[in-house]
Design a protein around this motif. Sequence first.
Motif, mmCIF file in Angstrom:
data_model
loop_
_atom_site.group_PDB
_atom_site.id
_atom_site.type_symbol
_atom_site.label_atom_id
_atom_site.label_comp_id
_atom_site.label_asym_id
_atom_site.label_seq_id
_atom_site.Cartn_x
_atom_site.Cartn_y
_atom_site.Cartn_z
ATOM 1 N N SER A 181 -7.886 12.213 -12.983
ATOM 2 C CA SER A 181 -8.966 12.064 -11.994
ATOM 3 C C SER A 181 -8.966 10.656 -11.414
ATOM 4 N N PHE A 182 -8.827 9.663 -12.300
ATOM 5 C CA PHE A 182 -8.814 8.279 -11.821
ATOM 6 C C PHE A 182 -7.592 8.014 -10.943
ATOM 7 N N LEU A 183 -6.460 8.584 -11.329
ATOM 8 C CA LEU A 183 -5.247 8.406 -10.522
ATOM 9 C C LEU A 183 -5.400 9.068 -9.157
ATOM 10 N N THR A 184 -6.044 10.232 -9.124
ATOM 11 C CA THR A 184 -6.274 10.914 -7.845
ATOM 12 C C THR A 184 -7.196 10.086 -6.957
ATOM 13 N N TYR B 92 0.830 -1.207 0.000
ATOM 14 C CA TYR B 92 0.000 0.000 0.000
ATOM 15 C C TYR B 92 0.867 1.261 0.000
ATOM 16 N N LEU B 93 2.028 1.194 0.643
ATOM 17 C CA LEU B 93 2.947 2.328 0.607
ATOM 18 C C LEU B 93 3.414 2.603 -0.830
ATOM 19 N N VAL B 94 3.787 1.548 -1.524
ATOM 20 C CA VAL B 94 4.266 1.694 -2.907
ATOM 21 C C VAL B 94 3.139 2.195 -3.811
ATOM 22 N N LEU B 95 1.951 1.604 -3.683
ATOM 23 C CA LEU B 95 0.823 2.006 -4.532
ATOM 24 C C LEU B 95 0.418 3.454 -4.270
ATOM 25 N N SER B 96 0.434 3.861 -3.000
ATOM 26 C CA SER B 96 0.101 5.251 -2.670
ATOM 27 C C SER B 96 1.115 6.208 -3.281
ATOM 28 N N ALA B 97 2.394 5.859 -3.198
ATOM 29 C CA ALA B 97 3.444 6.724 -3.749
ATOM 30 C C ALA B 97 3.342 6.817 -5.265
ATOM 31 N N ALA C 106 1.993 9.985 -10.061
ATOM 32 C CA ALA C 106 1.356 9.931 -11.382
ATOM 33 C C ALA C 106 0.216 10.934 -11.479
ATOM 34 N N ALA C 107 -0.607 11.017 -10.427
ATOM 35 C CA ALA C 107 -1.711 11.982 -10.435
ATOM 36 C C ALA C 107 -1.178 13.408 -10.418
ATOM 37 N N GLY C 108 -0.130 13.641 -9.640
ATOM 38 C CA GLY C 108 0.463 14.974 -9.584
ATOM 39 C C GLY C 108 1.023 15.402 -10.919
ATOM 40 N N TRP C 109 1.740 14.491 -11.595
ATOM 41 C CA TRP C 109 2.294 14.811 -12.911
ATOM 42 C C TRP C 109 1.185 15.110 -13.915
ATOM 43 N N SER C 110 0.105 14.322 -13.867
ATOM 44 C CA SER C 110 -1.011 14.514 -14.804
ATOM 45 C C SER C 110 -1.687 15.864 -14.588
#
Length: 261
Positions: free
Chosen positions: A176-179, A136-141, A146-150
């Motif tokens: 939006s989906f990444l967020t 979950y740590l890796v997936l959250s990061a 990815a959402a921030g870059w988008s």
Amino acid sequence: MSKLKSLSVFFLFLVLPALVMAQNESVADLFTQGTQAYLAKDYTKAQSLFRTALDKDPDNATTLTNLALAEFQMGKKPLAIGLLRKALAHDPELPTAHAGLKFVLSQMQVKDVPHQIEAYETLRAKLLQPIPLSAYLVLSAITFFAAGWSLISYIGRRKKALHEERSLPPFPMIGSFLTLAFVIFTGLLALKSYDATVLRGTIIEEKVSLQTAPGDNQVAILDLYGGLEVIAHKTEGDWVQVTYPGSLTGWIKKSSLLMTR
């Protein structure tokens, strides 16, 4: 004085590592002997050897798993379930522990008691227990970056379009989906962290009475059966206060409970 200091340094850098290696070798030898005894169907000897190995290395998930299998062969099925849950608490991805727990549960058919099915316990069984905290740590990061870059890329394109008086770019649905994924994984990470603080144990006797108060001859509320997992709260002498999720809270003897975390 300098000689004494030199001897101390010698002990720290040469003798102490040797002692640690000897202890590790001893644990490995005990594990190997226990496995050989188990394969020879000498389950009593295997149990003794695995327990001795655990005294030296209490958090070894593989040893816990092998001890559980030995206990199962000796007819102590509730204890085997508790040991396997403890192994999975130390190593959630250990396949032999998963397979062992599934097998023992199928052989024992743990008796349930009336209780409400709590949403949290369902979520815990489906998403929190099987997946390690690190995942979950890796997936959250990953989803955060990815959402921030988008979103940053979209803001940059939008500013450029405004500056050049062109039509605005469409809002990035992927962002939006990444967020949303980041929010979900972060929420699961928080729940996983919280769940790690909850003390749980397994009933290791065939049946125990949940009492209103600690001590002998108290009023019994209901019966809890071997293999059931409970939440532990506090202890008082030889008694521990537990809650069966979705049901009642009461007291049982500590000897009838194996703490799995």
